[in-house]
Design a protein around this motif. Sequence first.
Motif, PDB file in Angstrom:
ATOM      1  N   TRP A 180       7.356   1.112 -14.362  1.00  0.00           N
ATOM      2  CA  TRP A 180       8.780   1.358 -14.098  1.00  0.00           C
ATOM      3  C   TRP A 180       8.938   2.145 -12.799  1.00  0.00           C
ATOM      4  O   TRP A 180       9.738   1.772 -11.926  1.00  0.00           O
ATOM      5  N   LEU A 181       8.164   3.219 -12.654  1.00  0.00           N
ATOM      6  CA  LEU A 181       8.252   4.039 -11.442  1.00  0.00           C
ATOM      7  C   LEU A 181       7.897   3.216 -10.206  1.00  0.00           C
ATOM      8  O   LEU A 181       8.589   3.287  -9.174  1.00  0.00           O
ATOM      9  N   LYS A 182       6.838   2.418 -10.313  1.00  0.00           N
ATOM     10  CA  LYS A 182       6.411   1.595  -9.175  1.00  0.00           C
ATOM     11  C   LYS A 182       7.495   0.591  -8.794  1.00  0.00           C
ATOM     12  O   LYS A 182       7.750   0.363  -7.602  1.00  0.00           O
ATOM     13  N   SER A 183       8.159   0.005  -9.771  1.00  0.00           N
ATOM     14  CA  SER A 183       9.212  -0.976  -9.480  1.00  0.00           C
ATOM     15  C   SER A 183      10.389  -0.317  -8.768  1.00  0.00           C
ATOM     16  O   SER A 183      11.011  -0.935  -7.889  1.00  0.00           O
ATOM     17  N   GLN A 184      10.706   0.915  -9.137  1.00  0.00           N
ATOM     18  CA  GLN A 184      11.806   1.628  -8.481  1.00  0.00           C
ATOM     19  C   GLN A 184      11.479   1.908  -7.021  1.00  0.00           C
ATOM     20  O   GLN A 184      12.316   1.740  -6.124  1.00  0.00           O
ATOM     21  N   ILE A 185      10.251   2.329  -6.775  1.00  0.00           N
ATOM     22  CA  ILE A 185       9.840   2.657  -5.408  1.00  0.00           C
ATOM     23  C   ILE A 185       9.696   1.391  -4.573  1.00  0.00           C
ATOM     24  O   ILE A 185      10.082   1.353  -3.402  1.00  0.00           O
ATOM     25  N   ALA A 186       9.154   0.333  -5.172  1.00  0.00           N
ATOM     26  CA  ALA A 186       9.020  -0.929  -4.449  1.00  0.00           C
ATOM     27  C   ALA A 186      10.377  -1.467  -4.016  1.00  0.00           C
ATOM     28  O   ALA A 186      10.516  -2.040  -2.927  1.00  0.00           O
ATOM     29  N   ALA A 187      11.387  -1.294  -4.856  1.00  0.00           N
ATOM     30  CA  ALA A 187      12.735  -1.767  -4.543  1.00  0.00           C
ATOM     31  C   ALA A 187      13.482  -0.814  -3.614  1.00  0.00           C
ATOM     32  O   ALA A 187      14.623  -1.096  -3.233  1.00  0.00           O
ATOM     33  N   ASN A 188      12.845   0.302  -3.248  1.00  0.00           N
ATOM     34  CA  ASN A 188      13.461   1.330  -2.401  1.00  0.00           C
ATOM     35  C   ASN A 188      14.786   1.815  -2.989  1.00  0.00           C
ATOM     36  O   ASN A 188      15.770   2.038  -2.286  1.00  0.00           O
ATOM     37  N   ARG A 189      14.791   1.965  -4.300  1.00  0.00           N
ATOM     38  CA  ARG A 189      15.987   2.464  -4.959  1.00  0.00           C
ATOM     39  C   ARG A 189      16.253   3.899  -4.506  1.00  0.00           C
ATOM     40  O   ARG A 189      15.315   4.689  -4.342  1.00  0.00           O
ATOM     41  N   PRO A 190      17.496   4.269  -4.268  1.00  0.00           N
ATOM     42  CA  PRO A 190      17.796   5.648  -3.883  1.00  0.00           C
ATOM     43  C   PRO A 190      17.139   6.643  -4.837  1.00  0.00           C
ATOM     44  O   PRO A 190      17.240   6.501  -6.060  1.00  0.00           O
TER      45      PRO A 190
ATOM     46  N   GLU B 174       0.825  -1.208   0.000  1.00  0.00           N
ATOM     47  CA  GLU B 174       0.000   0.000   0.000  1.00  0.00           C
ATOM     48  C   GLU B 174       0.861   1.261   0.000  1.00  0.00           C
ATOM     49  O   GLU B 174       0.514   2.257  -0.649  1.00  0.00           O
ATOM     50  N   PHE B 175       1.988   1.225   0.714  1.00  0.00           N
ATOM     51  CA  PHE B 175       2.878   2.387   0.679  1.00  0.00           C
ATOM     52  C   PHE B 175       3.455   2.578  -0.720  1.00  0.00           C
ATOM     53  O   PHE B 175       3.538   3.702  -1.221  1.00  0.00           O
ATOM     54  N   THR B 176       3.861   1.474  -1.341  1.00  0.00           N
ATOM     55  CA  THR B 176       4.397   1.569  -2.704  1.00  0.00           C
ATOM     56  C   THR B 176       3.367   2.185  -3.636  1.00  0.00           C
ATOM     57  O   THR B 176       3.690   3.068  -4.439  1.00  0.00           O
ATOM     58  N   ASP B 177       2.122   1.740  -3.540  1.00  0.00           N
ATOM     59  CA  ASP B 177       1.065   2.304  -4.386  1.00  0.00           C
ATOM     60  C   ASP B 177       0.887   3.797  -4.129  1.00  0.00           C
ATOM     61  O   ASP B 177       0.743   4.595  -5.060  1.00  0.00           O
ATOM     62  N   LEU B 178       0.890   4.169  -2.849  1.00  0.00           N
ATOM     63  CA  LEU B 178       0.662   5.571  -2.497  1.00  0.00           C
ATOM     64  C   LEU B 178       1.786   6.462  -2.992  1.00  0.00           C
ATOM     65  O   LEU B 178       1.547   7.514  -3.603  1.00  0.00           O
ATOM     66  N   TRP B 179       3.026   6.044  -2.767  1.00  0.00           N
ATOM     67  CA  TRP B 179       4.158   6.899  -3.152  1.00  0.00           C
ATOM     68  C   TRP B 179       4.324   6.932  -4.672  1.00  0.00           C
ATOM     69  O   TRP B 179       4.727   7.948  -5.234  1.00  0.00           O
TER      70      TRP B 179
ATOM     71  N   HIS C 282      18.064  10.654 -11.595  1.00  0.00           N
ATOM     72  CA  HIS C 282      19.176  10.636 -12.549  1.00  0.00           C
ATOM     73  C   HIS C 282      18.757   9.920 -13.828  1.00  0.00           C
ATOM     74  O   HIS C 282      19.028  10.399 -14.947  1.00  0.00           O
ATOM     75  N   ASP C 283      18.079   8.777 -13.678  1.00  0.00           N
ATOM     76  CA  ASP C 283      17.613   8.034 -14.850  1.00  0.00           C
ATOM     77  C   ASP C 283      16.610   8.836 -15.662  1.00  0.00           C
ATOM     78  O   ASP C 283      16.612   8.781 -16.903  1.00  0.00           O
ATOM     79  N   LEU C 284      15.739   9.572 -14.999  1.00  0.00           N
ATOM     80  CA  LEU C 284      14.732  10.363 -15.700  1.00  0.00           C
ATOM     81  C   LEU C 284      15.373  11.484 -16.514  1.00  0.00           C
ATOM     82  O   LEU C 284      15.062  11.670 -17.693  1.00  0.00           O
TER      83      LEU C 284
END
Length: 466
Positions: free
Chosen positions: A70-80, A32-37, A86-88
């Motif tokens: 893509w964005l959701k996967s980055q946040i789910a993985a807690n990527r810095p 749920e946090f991943t979805d929200l963020w 930087h990627d964007l």
Amino acid sequence: LPPSPEELAAFSADQNPDKRSALVSRLLESPEFTDLWTMKWAEILQIRANNNNNLESGRPRRAAHKYYLWLKSQIAANRPFNEIVHDLVRADGSNLSNPAANFYTTAFGNPRKPMERAEDTAQLFLGTRIQCAQCHNHPFDRWTMDDYYGFSAFFSGVSQKRGAAPTEVFIFAQPDRHSAEHPVDGRKVEPRFLGGPEPTLENRDPRLLLADWLTSPDNKPFARTLANRAWAHCFGRGIIEPVDDGRISNPPSNEALLAALGDRLIQSGFNIRALLKDITSSRTYQLSSSTVPANAADDRCFSHAFVRRLQAEILADSIAAVTEVPASFSGQPAGTRATGIFDGGADRDYFLKTFGASRRETVCACEVRTEPTLTQALHLINGSTTDSALLRSPVLNRLIENSTPNEEAITALFRRALSREPTGYELSRFMERARAVDPANRKAARNFLSDVFWALLNSTEFTFNH
């Protein structure tokens, strides 16, 4: 989402003195946090699709969906988060095989101009609006026209072309195009960091240098902007408010606090979850919204919690959660929560539109509206959202099927909707109504409990953060 009755009971029974900290950690790791963020960043990154699935009328649904995933996967993985940004900023290639390249596509058809890309980048990641400096030196901030066109020059060489698929766009850089034309004297302005020096290009894509500078731990405004957005999410307003309008004439309400939060984010390696854990563990976050005469007028220093209406998507999901009736949204798979609609949906769903969901038309955080209105109140009172949920709620059905005593049923609904027991006064008033209901008449008994549930869902305690 509100805690389930089982979660509430388990937390209340837990004798561990660190149970709150443990709960915060679990919530920050939850889907749920991943979805929200993801939703919060999808709003300002304008992840919105057109219905025609073609390029002529805007970003295709396929591309928008890949961008969202893509964005959701980055946040789910807690990527810095500095790595995500930087990627964007440096993204190129196919918007389908490299979804980050959609940062340079648009949801509205026409390719973005370098100046528009510069304005959006500054507002998103530096928390500053440089638009005024396009035509004249900024009257309320430090930015000059030279600053504006120097920053715009980073995007002068960004181009796009159609791919083989009808929904595909290729983003690429033309290294020989790396300057902007100053409108006053026509001179060529080379790329220059906002508030900083000119980099040495050496025939490289200027965006690579911009991405390195922008997301560097040495670039304090970047970290402060991310930290301020996190703080604003938790408190309903930023230390700089609006969060994307930092300027000399709009200073932070607490400079030392903002600096400390920015430094903390840098020290954690741009770990957003770690920063949110610190914020939500603080005494300030746990303050009541109740005031005393000395702080009743405070709207800047966070001496008490600010009462604010739940964001549209969160309110919709909360109603669905407590009634156990999933909402349905046009064009989305069954069971999709409002916070999980990849392209927003504010223009397709009456509830989301009425309660101020972002249309994702600009990068401005102001697109999310949480001000209460009469239309919202009327919809909750007699609109289809609440009425349909109560009519189909298995929660009410179970209470009737189990012949649950009225006092016990009322208490169960309070726990489910408000995460607390009813006060003696509340219970006595509802029980007065209950005595007029024939318990043998199951329809009348259900209607009574539906009225209790309706009252709770329409209460400010349910619809507002407080």
